[in-house]
Design an enzyme around this catalytic site. Structure first.
Site, PDB file in Angstrom:
ATOM      1  N   GLY A   1      -8.161 -12.616   8.707  1.00 41.14           N
ATOM      2  CA  GLY A   1      -8.662 -13.806   9.378  1.00 41.14           C
ATOM      3  C   GLY A   1     -10.023 -14.244   8.868  1.00 41.14           C
ATOM      4  N   HIS A   2     -10.552 -13.474   7.895  1.00 41.84           N
ATOM      5  CA  HIS A   2     -11.864 -13.784   7.325  1.00 41.84           C
ATOM      6  C   HIS A   2     -11.745 -14.242   5.870  1.00 41.84           C
ATOM      7  CE1 HIS A   2     -13.660 -11.943  10.808  1.00 41.84           C
ATOM      8  NE2 HIS A   2     -13.025 -10.811  10.589  1.00 41.84           N
TER       9      HIS A   2
ATOM     10  N   HIS B   1     -16.261 -12.610  14.966  1.00 42.91           N
ATOM     11  CA  HIS B   1     -15.050 -12.647  15.801  1.00 42.91           C
ATOM     12  C   HIS B   1     -15.345 -13.374  17.092  1.00 42.91           C
ATOM     13  CE1 HIS B   1     -15.335  -8.918  13.421  1.00 42.91           C
ATOM     14  NE2 HIS B   1     -14.139  -9.289  13.023  1.00 42.91           N
TER      15      HIS B   1
ATOM     16  N   ASP C   1     -13.745   0.262  12.348  1.00 45.70           N
ATOM     17  CA  ASP C   1     -13.939   0.572  10.929  1.00 45.70           C
ATOM     18  C   ASP C   1     -14.690   1.887  10.764  1.00 45.70           C
ATOM     19  OD1 ASP C   1     -12.962  -2.029   9.542  1.00 45.70           O
ATOM     20  OD2 ASP C   1     -14.291  -2.745  11.119  1.00 45.70           O
TER      21      ASP C   1
END
Lengths: 336, 336
Positions: A57-58, A220, A111
């Protein structure tokens, strides 16, 4: 939300497939894991492998920075979600050319957890993994808690520097040190003008009222520090610059690398409007812009807004930023 | 509309200034006309000059395609408006390296008028100007009126081919012929999902209702041929491909170059979702994709949507598309 989508559950697979097709001269899919994108020519024997990963989405982040002189293998997560530990591990194993691997990634809980797990598993398989955690997003935590800050578009400059140091033949520790120095010299801030919507959802996961803007917004939609009236572009540029400079040790005579990224739905010309002001203001302070990247480098689906990233350069960082790199998302040419 | 703007009347000047600052290694501003962007190293002595121009709001088009092996000088217009004849003339004079100049532009009334006027003025000054008018937008006029069709993203491939032929040392007539062949081999179609708003206006200059999409939409919101229910991405991709293929003489064994551009607000990952389907469908028809460009190459402010462009390749077009080019908007590398 008006968008091109099929089954929302398929969107990451389709994105990765389309990406690998479009850029097959530069990248390929890992044969055993379709959430790992690998640069052509990897592993590079005797060179330190560079790995990153992050949510989808990035785009073009993260997968678009796989290439030559950049990232060797990218672990791909679901939309706005960390890749799995398994994907990070496969990326590490693929990138391993026998000289160790550096995982250069952003400071998010998922992450952190998954990279650490992959690091332990890799160690058991005899692969030394060093890590650098990006935390360039100034307003995501106060200056005395820099370790809590998120990583945002500054990651691209961290990958550029780490990738260049690896291409020079640096040891794993030298590559790690260069990437760490890069992110330590980098600050970013985001301004949101309108939210984004996850494709599986009916409406946006946060709101920005018309006529307002959110200073310090995350990639986000993490809340910023302030919601204020939408100001003219020059005032927004000044505000972004103030946030970055107040947290940075820049002074007259310094040289910087500037990255101004749209968040997805902001037209490219508006980025240049912002950039014009930013560079002029830096100039007025005696700060020289050595190199600039302006465009959609690190997006958040169709969020409206922009992030400003500024890296303070010294001789080593200048050399590594200027080194040749070829990836779908970023090209730096070595002029003949 | 949530956007970064100052005085709307200044937006083009600010865009051009910011653009030239960000990309000063590749381009500069004409010393006497701030609506003309000039590639570094221009004029190129003994080489045919390549000029284009068009309205602003389509960034990185048009100015972003100034560079090496691409366009030498770009005339910049107001938002969605033709550059002046004077700007085209200055671009031509600047690009003139003594071997003639080719103006490769899109089929719009204002551009036609102003390019013709510039051509006449240049002739009086002893500069031979040849022109090619792009008309790749399939649904803007029926097949028997191809001359009435608009030019859209196919122009980028026309510039690429013309720029490469000029770099090879082709004569003005050879460069013109190659660019003409390029656009004759190219078809495009646009699909709009949401409109854009001119910065000086309160609301969009056209409407697309939520849940609908407009097939054949133009780069300025010119009406398409049909407004239908918004379909899944694969169905949209198929529809775009059908429009292009029905107008094209492609068959099994052919090789193509594909350019899929977002219109401004469509997230990059959705372009890859569309692209994945498009390349697979071409493959199923026995048509091979030699090279693809996927990204925000030719936008319409913050319009939501995409354009598909397909060029049929022969040996000459393949060679010219593959030739090295370096511009802010498009890089084609010559691998060592």
């Amino acid at each position: 939300m008006q968008r091109f989508k099929n089954d929302p559950d398929e969107i990451v697979d389709e994105t990765v497939r389309g990406f690998v097709r479009a850029h097959r001269d530069l990248v390929g899919l890992h044969p055993g894991n379709d959430r790992v994108v690998v640069a052509r020519g990897v592993p590079r024997r005797g060179r330190v492998g560079i790995v990153t990963g992050g949510g989808s989405g990035h785009e073009p982040a993260f997968l678009g920075y796989a290439g030559r002189g950049m990232v060797d293998a990218v672990a791909v997560g679901e939309l706005f979600s960390s890749p799995t530990a398994k994907a990070f591990l496969e990326a590490v194993r693929t990138a391993d050319g026998g000289a160790g691997v550096c995982v250069l990634y952003g400071n998010y809980a998922g992450d952190n957890m998954n990279v650490k797990m992959a690091q332990r598993m890799a160690a058991k398989q005899g692969i030394e993994v060093l890590t650098v955690v990006a935390n360039d997003d100034v307003l995501s935590a106060p200056p005395d808690q820099r370790g809590k800050r998120r990583g945002v578009a500054g990651e691209i400059l961290m990958w550029k520097v780490g990738g260049a140091r690896a291409a020079e033949g640096g040891t794993a520790e030298e590559v790690r040190a260069a990437a760490q120095k890069a992110i330590d010299a980098t600050r970013s801030v985001g301004v949101g003008l309108a939210p984004c919507t996850l494709p599986a959802n009916a409406g946006p996961n946060f709101e920005i009222a018309p006529g307002k803007m959110e200073i310090g917004i995350g990639h986000h939609g993490e809340p910023g520090t302030e919601v204020v009236d939408l100001a003219p572009a020059d005032a927004v540029a000044d505000r972004m610059l103030d946030v970055v400079l107040e947290d940075h040790d820049l002074s007259g005579g310094d040289r910087v690398c500037v990255l101004l990224s749209g968040l997805g739905a902001t037209p490219v010309n508006e980025l240049y409007v912002l950039y014009d002001r930013i560079e002029r203001q830096l100039e007025a302070k005696g700060i020289g812009t050595h190199r600039a990247f302006v465009g959609n480098y690190f997006t958040s689906l169709e969020m409206t807004g922009a992030t400003l990233t500024i890296m303070k350069l010294d001789d080593e960082l200048t050399r590594l930023i200027d080194a040749e790199a070829v990836s779908p998302g970023l090209v730096v040419r070595k002029e003949a």
